[in-house]
Structures are given as structure tokens and as C-alpha cells.
Design a protein around this motif. Sequence first.
Motif, PDB file in Angstrom:
ATOM      1  N   THR A  61       0.839  -1.201   0.000  1.00  0.00           N
ATOM      2  CA  THR A  61       0.000   0.000   0.000  1.00  0.00           C
ATOM      3  C   THR A  61       0.871   1.247   0.000  1.00  0.00           C
ATOM      4  O   THR A  61       0.609   2.197  -0.742  1.00  0.00           O
ATOM      5  CB  THR A  61      -0.930   0.007   1.221  1.00  0.00           C
ATOM      6  OG1 THR A  61      -1.698  -1.192   1.218  1.00  0.00           O
ATOM      7  CG2 THR A  61      -1.847   1.207   1.199  1.00  0.00           C
ATOM      8  N   LEU A  62       1.904   1.237   0.831  1.00  0.00           N
ATOM      9  CA  LEU A  62       2.820   2.374   0.903  1.00  0.00           C
ATOM     10  C   LEU A  62       3.530   2.562  -0.429  1.00  0.00           C
ATOM     11  O   LEU A  62       3.702   3.685  -0.903  1.00  0.00           O
ATOM     12  CB  LEU A  62       3.831   2.160   2.037  1.00  0.00           C
ATOM     13  CG  LEU A  62       4.789   3.300   2.319  1.00  0.00           C
ATOM     14  CD1 LEU A  62       4.007   4.566   2.658  1.00  0.00           C
ATOM     15  CD2 LEU A  62       5.723   2.940   3.442  1.00  0.00           C
ATOM     16  N   GLY A  63       3.907   1.474  -1.055  1.00  0.00           N
ATOM     17  CA  GLY A  63       4.568   1.546  -2.355  1.00  0.00           C
ATOM     18  C   GLY A  63       3.652   2.112  -3.417  1.00  0.00           C
ATOM     19  O   GLY A  63       4.076   2.886  -4.275  1.00  0.00           O
ATOM     20  N   MET A  64       2.378   1.726  -3.378  1.00  0.00           N
ATOM     21  CA  MET A  64       1.427   2.238  -4.360  1.00  0.00           C
ATOM     22  C   MET A  64       1.189   3.731  -4.168  1.00  0.00           C
ATOM     23  O   MET A  64       1.069   4.473  -5.142  1.00  0.00           O
ATOM     24  CB  MET A  64       0.109   1.465  -4.268  1.00  0.00           C
ATOM     25  CG  MET A  64       0.240   0.054  -4.796  1.00  0.00           C
ATOM     26  SD  MET A  64      -1.210  -1.027  -4.778  1.00  0.00           S
ATOM     27  CE  MET A  64      -2.541  -0.108  -4.160  1.00  0.00           C
ATOM     28  N   VAL A  65       1.136   4.168  -2.914  1.00  0.00           N
ATOM     29  CA  VAL A  65       0.959   5.594  -2.635  1.00  0.00           C
ATOM     30  C   VAL A  65       2.175   6.369  -3.126  1.00  0.00           C
ATOM     31  O   VAL A  65       2.041   7.421  -3.764  1.00  0.00           O
ATOM     32  CB  VAL A  65       0.714   5.832  -1.131  1.00  0.00           C
ATOM     33  CG1 VAL A  65       0.790   7.301  -0.800  1.00  0.00           C
ATOM     34  CG2 VAL A  65      -0.621   5.235  -0.718  1.00  0.00           C
ATOM     35  N   ALA A  66       3.363   5.847  -2.863  1.00  0.00           N
ATOM     36  CA  ALA A  66       4.586   6.517  -3.313  1.00  0.00           C
ATOM     37  C   ALA A  66       4.623   6.591  -4.834  1.00  0.00           C
ATOM     38  O   ALA A  66       4.994   7.614  -5.414  1.00  0.00           O
ATOM     39  CB  ALA A  66       5.808   5.789  -2.779  1.00  0.00           C
ATOM     40  N   LEU A  67       4.238   5.523  -5.502  1.00  0.00           N
ATOM     41  CA  LEU A  67       4.215   5.506  -6.959  1.00  0.00           C
ATOM     42  C   LEU A  67       3.208   6.513  -7.511  1.00  0.00           C
ATOM     43  O   LEU A  67       3.485   7.226  -8.481  1.00  0.00           O
ATOM     44  CB  LEU A  67       3.879   4.097  -7.461  1.00  0.00           C
ATOM     45  CG  LEU A  67       3.940   3.879  -8.969  1.00  0.00           C
ATOM     46  CD1 LEU A  67       5.340   4.190  -9.484  1.00  0.00           C
ATOM     47  CD2 LEU A  67       3.538   2.466  -9.315  1.00  0.00           C
ATOM     48  N   ALA A  68       2.047   6.611  -6.873  1.00  0.00           N
ATOM     49  CA  ALA A  68       1.036   7.574  -7.305  1.00  0.00           C
ATOM     50  C   ALA A  68       1.538   9.009  -7.133  1.00  0.00           C
ATOM     51  O   ALA A  68       1.326   9.863  -7.999  1.00  0.00           O
ATOM     52  CB  ALA A  68      -0.258   7.364  -6.527  1.00  0.00           C
ATOM     53  N   LEU A  69       2.210   9.271  -6.022  1.00  0.00           N
ATOM     54  CA  LEU A  69       2.757  10.617  -5.791  1.00  0.00           C
ATOM     55  C   LEU A  69       3.833  10.948  -6.815  1.00  0.00           C
ATOM     56  O   LEU A  69       3.883  12.068  -7.337  1.00  0.00           O
ATOM     57  CB  LEU A  69       3.305  10.726  -4.373  1.00  0.00           C
ATOM     58  CG  LEU A  69       2.267  10.777  -3.253  1.00  0.00           C
ATOM     59  CD1 LEU A  69       2.956  10.731  -1.886  1.00  0.00           C
ATOM     60  CD2 LEU A  69       1.421  12.020  -3.364  1.00  0.00           C
ATOM     61  N   LEU A  70       4.704   9.997  -7.087  1.00  0.00           N
ATOM     62  CA  LEU A  70       5.766  10.240  -8.064  1.00  0.00           C
ATOM     63  C   LEU A  70       5.202  10.448  -9.467  1.00  0.00           C
ATOM     64  O   LEU A  70       5.710  11.270 -10.232  1.00  0.00           O
ATOM     65  CB  LEU A  70       6.764   9.082  -8.068  1.00  0.00           C
ATOM     66  CG  LEU A  70       7.716   9.044  -6.881  1.00  0.00           C
ATOM     67  CD1 LEU A  70       8.572   7.794  -6.920  1.00  0.00           C
ATOM     68  CD2 LEU A  70       8.601  10.285  -6.863  1.00  0.00           C
ATOM     69  N   SER A  71       4.152   9.741  -9.813  1.00  0.00           N
ATOM     70  CA  SER A  71       3.573   9.910 -11.145  1.00  0.00           C
ATOM     71  C   SER A  71       2.870  11.256 -11.278  1.00  0.00           C
ATOM     72  O   SER A  71       2.745  11.797 -12.377  1.00  0.00           O
ATOM     73  CB  SER A  71       2.611   8.764 -11.464  1.00  0.00           C
ATOM     74  OG  SER A  71       1.506   8.797 -10.598  1.00  0.00           O
ATOM     75  N   ALA A  72       2.377  11.829 -10.174  1.00  0.00           N
ATOM     76  CA  ALA A  72       1.703  13.130 -10.213  1.00  0.00           C
ATOM     77  C   ALA A  72       2.683  14.288 -10.172  1.00  0.00           C
ATOM     78  O   ALA A  72       2.332  15.422 -10.503  1.00  0.00           O
ATOM     79  CB  ALA A  72       0.724  13.247  -9.048  1.00  0.00           C
ATOM     80  N   LEU A  73       3.916  14.029  -9.780  1.00  0.00           N
ATOM     81  CA  LEU A  73       4.906  15.096  -9.605  1.00  0.00           C
ATOM     82  C   LEU A  73       5.148  15.919 -10.865  1.00  0.00           C
ATOM     83  O   LEU A  73       5.174  17.151 -10.794  1.00  0.00           O
ATOM     84  CB  LEU A  73       6.217  14.516  -9.056  1.00  0.00           C
ATOM     85  CG  LEU A  73       7.271  15.506  -8.640  1.00  0.00           C
ATOM     86  CD1 LEU A  73       6.730  16.412  -7.539  1.00  0.00           C
ATOM     87  CD2 LEU A  73       8.515  14.783  -8.165  1.00  0.00           C
ATOM     88  N   PRO A  74       5.340  15.333 -12.048  1.00  0.00           N
ATOM     89  CA  PRO A  74       5.574  16.180 -13.239  1.00  0.00           C
ATOM     90  C   PRO A  74       4.438  17.158 -13.524  1.00  0.00           C
ATOM     91  O   PRO A  74       4.681  18.299 -13.922  1.00  0.00           O
ATOM     92  CB  PRO A  74       5.720  15.157 -14.371  1.00  0.00           C
ATOM     93  CG  PRO A  74       6.148  13.900 -13.702  1.00  0.00           C
ATOM     94  CD  PRO A  74       5.482  13.912 -12.358  1.00  0.00           C
ATOM     95  N   ALA A  75       3.207  16.741 -13.302  1.00  0.00           N
ATOM     96  CA  ALA A  75       2.077  17.649 -13.539  1.00  0.00           C
ATOM     97  C   ALA A  75       2.092  18.821 -12.567  1.00  0.00           C
ATOM     98  O   ALA A  75       1.807  19.958 -12.936  1.00  0.00           O
ATOM     99  CB  ALA A  75       0.765  16.880 -13.422  1.00  0.00           C
ATOM    100  N   VAL A  76       2.443  18.554 -11.315  1.00  0.00           N
ATOM    101  CA  VAL A  76       2.506  19.613 -10.306  1.00  0.00           C
ATOM    102  C   VAL A  76       3.628  20.589 -10.645  1.00  0.00           C
ATOM    103  O   VAL A  76       3.446  21.808 -10.585  1.00  0.00           O
ATOM    104  CB  VAL A  76       2.692  19.010  -8.900  1.00  0.00           C
ATOM    105  CG1 VAL A  76       2.981  20.087  -7.880  1.00  0.00           C
ATOM    106  CG2 VAL A  76       1.481  18.189  -8.501  1.00  0.00           C
TER     107      VAL A  76
END
Length: 111
Positions: free
Chosen positions: A4-19
Motif C-alpha cells: 500500500t505504501l509503495g502504491m501511494v509513493a508511486l502515485a505521488l511520483l507519477s503526479a509530480l511532473p504535472a505539479v
Amino acid sequence: MDSTLGMVALALLSALPAVVAAVRRRRPAEPLPPVLLGLELARMAEHVRLVEEGNQPRKAERLAASTLAYDLVLRDYCRSVDLPVPEGHGTLSRSQRFELESALITHGHDW
């Protein structure tokens, strides 16, 4: 739990370029017009006077904070009308404050 923690980290990293792209597209804030800074300086001057005359608890701290706020607006006002401002971001000395106020008045500005 680790997945779960890994999935959250992956989701955050994938959203980073848009931010990052959104932050880069933001326009810089426009400076306030001198007339608004003059109004704010008048409001801050009145507040300092009320604190000086008042009998509130922690008067010294309130006066120091009010004076600092006044000085910051005074610096901004002077910068907005292309007057030289002393270096630093803290409270001005009495002579520095007097010089900035006198320069504003000399150049036709009031508050």
C-alpha cells in the motif's frame, strides 16, 4: 502494508511532473500599486498609534510586531515609487524610518 505504501509513493511520483509543470506556468504576482500601499501604510500607522496608546497585555511585543509590519509596508511603498531602501528585512531604525517617510513626502506621496 508495504504494498500500500509503495502504491501511494508511486502515485505521488507519477503526479509530480504535472505539479511541477503547473507551478512553472503560474504568473508571478503583480506588485501592488503605490496608492494601495499608501492606504496600507496609513492603516499600519494608525494601528501602531493604537498599540502605543493602548493598555493591552504584552504591549512591548505588540508594539514590536506592529512596528515591523509598518516598516515592511514602508519599504514596499518606497520600492514601488523607485526610492532607495535600506538593506535587510527587519525593523528600521528611527532615523531610517524618518528618512524613508521624508523621501516619500518630498516626492509627493502621503498616507
